[in-house]
Structures are given as structure tokens and as C-alpha cells.
Design a protein around this motif. Structure first.
Motif, PDB file in Angstrom:
ATOM      1  N   PHE A  25     -29.790  12.711  40.712  1.00  0.00           N
ATOM      2  CA  PHE A  25     -30.641  13.838  40.373  1.00  0.00           C
ATOM      3  C   PHE A  25     -32.090  13.399  40.521  1.00  0.00           C
ATOM      4  O   PHE A  25     -32.391  12.217  40.389  1.00  0.00           O
ATOM      5  N   ASP A  58     -33.970  18.618  40.220  1.00  0.00           N
ATOM      6  CA  ASP A  58     -33.358  18.878  41.529  1.00  0.00           C
ATOM      7  C   ASP A  58     -32.104  18.035  41.706  1.00  0.00           C
ATOM      8  O   ASP A  58     -31.896  17.030  41.029  1.00  0.00           O
ATOM      9  N   TYR A  59     -31.298  18.487  42.644  1.00  0.00           N
ATOM     10  CA  TYR A  59     -30.069  17.791  43.031  1.00  0.00           C
ATOM     11  C   TYR A  59     -30.145  17.613  44.539  1.00  0.00           C
ATOM     12  O   TYR A  59     -29.816  18.524  45.291  1.00  0.00           O
ATOM     13  N   THR A  63     -27.186  20.181  52.625  1.00  0.00           N
ATOM     14  CA  THR A  63     -26.197  21.255  52.690  1.00  0.00           C
ATOM     15  C   THR A  63     -25.835  21.604  54.125  1.00  0.00           C
ATOM     16  O   THR A  63     -25.082  22.550  54.351  1.00  0.00           O
ATOM     17  N   TYR A  74     -22.645  23.875  45.134  1.00  0.00           N
ATOM     18  CA  TYR A  74     -24.013  23.362  45.154  1.00  0.00           C
ATOM     19  C   TYR A  74     -24.943  24.329  44.417  1.00  0.00           C
ATOM     20  O   TYR A  74     -25.768  23.913  43.595  1.00  0.00           O
ATOM     21  N   GLU A  75     -24.803  25.626  44.693  1.00  0.00           N
ATOM     22  CA  GLU A  75     -25.633  26.631  44.034  1.00  0.00           C
ATOM     23  C   GLU A  75     -25.370  26.665  42.530  1.00  0.00           C
ATOM     24  O   GLU A  75     -26.287  26.895  41.737  1.00  0.00           O
ATOM     25  N   ILE A  78     -27.424  23.855  41.066  1.00  0.00           N
ATOM     26  CA  ILE A  78     -28.837  24.238  41.020  1.00  0.00           C
ATOM     27  C   ILE A  78     -29.078  25.223  39.875  1.00  0.00           C
ATOM     28  O   ILE A  78     -30.068  25.115  39.140  1.00  0.00           O
ATOM     29  N   GLU A  79     -28.167  26.169  39.675  1.00  0.00           N
ATOM     30  CA  GLU A  79     -28.276  27.124  38.570  1.00  0.00           C
ATOM     31  C   GLU A  79     -28.221  26.394  37.223  1.00  0.00           C
ATOM     32  O   GLU A  79     -28.981  26.704  36.298  1.00  0.00           O
ATOM     33  N   ILE A  81     -29.172  23.365  36.638  1.00  0.00           N
ATOM     34  CA  ILE A  81     -30.444  22.664  36.461  1.00  0.00           C
ATOM     35  C   ILE A  81     -31.513  23.638  35.975  1.00  0.00           C
ATOM     36  O   ILE A  81     -32.249  23.360  35.032  1.00  0.00           O
ATOM     37  N   LYS A  82     -31.598  24.796  36.620  1.00  0.00           N
ATOM     38  CA  LYS A  82     -32.613  25.787  36.238  1.00  0.00           C
ATOM     39  C   LYS A  82     -32.405  26.283  34.811  1.00  0.00           C
ATOM     40  O   LYS A  82     -33.362  26.553  34.104  1.00  0.00           O
TER      41      LYS A  82
END
Length: 97
Positions: A25, A58-59, A63, A74-75, A78-79, A81-82
Motif C-alpha cells: 500500500f 493507494d493500492y 490493472t 481492485y475497485e 480502492i473503495e 481505502i477511500k
């Protein structure tokens, strides 16, 4: 007996091989944070913070060539993380009769 250069090369290869088995990360400030947990598992367990309190931002993952399922996972990361991890809420089961 192995020379110093051979020993250094072996150590470099060892760390390179070990790094491939870890999740990476990016944290605030741009540093990398490594964990042996998978990305989704880490975010479920710890949220988007490292053990020392740094915020994951971030990751980093290429992709390119991802299929639709891989891209959706992957999404999801990211979700997570946000949103500072995943909140599945209170688990409720159906009544047993």
C-alpha cells in the motif's frame, strides 16, 4: 566460500522474492507499507491505517490486462481505502423456527 558480492546478490534476490508475496500500500507522504495479508483482508481487519497510524492512500497495482472480475476486486480495494475500511454493519440472521 561465497564472495561478498555473491552474498549481497543472494540477499537481494531473497528480498525480491519475499516482496512478491506481500501486499503493498502507499501511505501519506508516499512511503510504501508492506503486509503479508491480502489487500481486502487487511482493510477489513485494520481499516485504511497502518499499525503505526499512517493513513493508507493507494493500492499500486497495474490493472493492464485485468478481466472484469479482477477489476471489480481492485475497485473494491480502492473503495475500502477511500472509506477507511469496510463497514458491513451488524450481522442479523433469520429467525429459526
Amino acid at each position: 566460500m561465497a564472495t561478498i558480492n555473491e552474498r549481497i546478490a543472494a540477499l537481494k534476490q531473497f528480498f525480491k522474492d519475499s516482496a512478491e508475496e506481500r501486499t503493498v500500500f502507499i501511505v501519506e507522504g508516499g512511503d510504501r507499507f508492506y503486509t503479508t495479508q491480502g489487500a481486502i483482508d487487511y482493510l477489513f481487519t485494520h481499516g485504511a491505517h497502518t499499525p503505526d497510524g499512517r493513513r493508507i492512500i493507494d493500492y499500486p497495482l497495474s490493472t493492464q490486462g485485468f478481466d472484469a472480475l479482477s477489476m471489480s476486486l481492485y475497485e473494491l480495494v480502492i473503495e475500502g481505502i477511500k472509506n477507511d475500511g469496510f463497514d458491513i454493519g451488524e450481522l442479523v440472521s433469520d429467525a429459526v423456527e
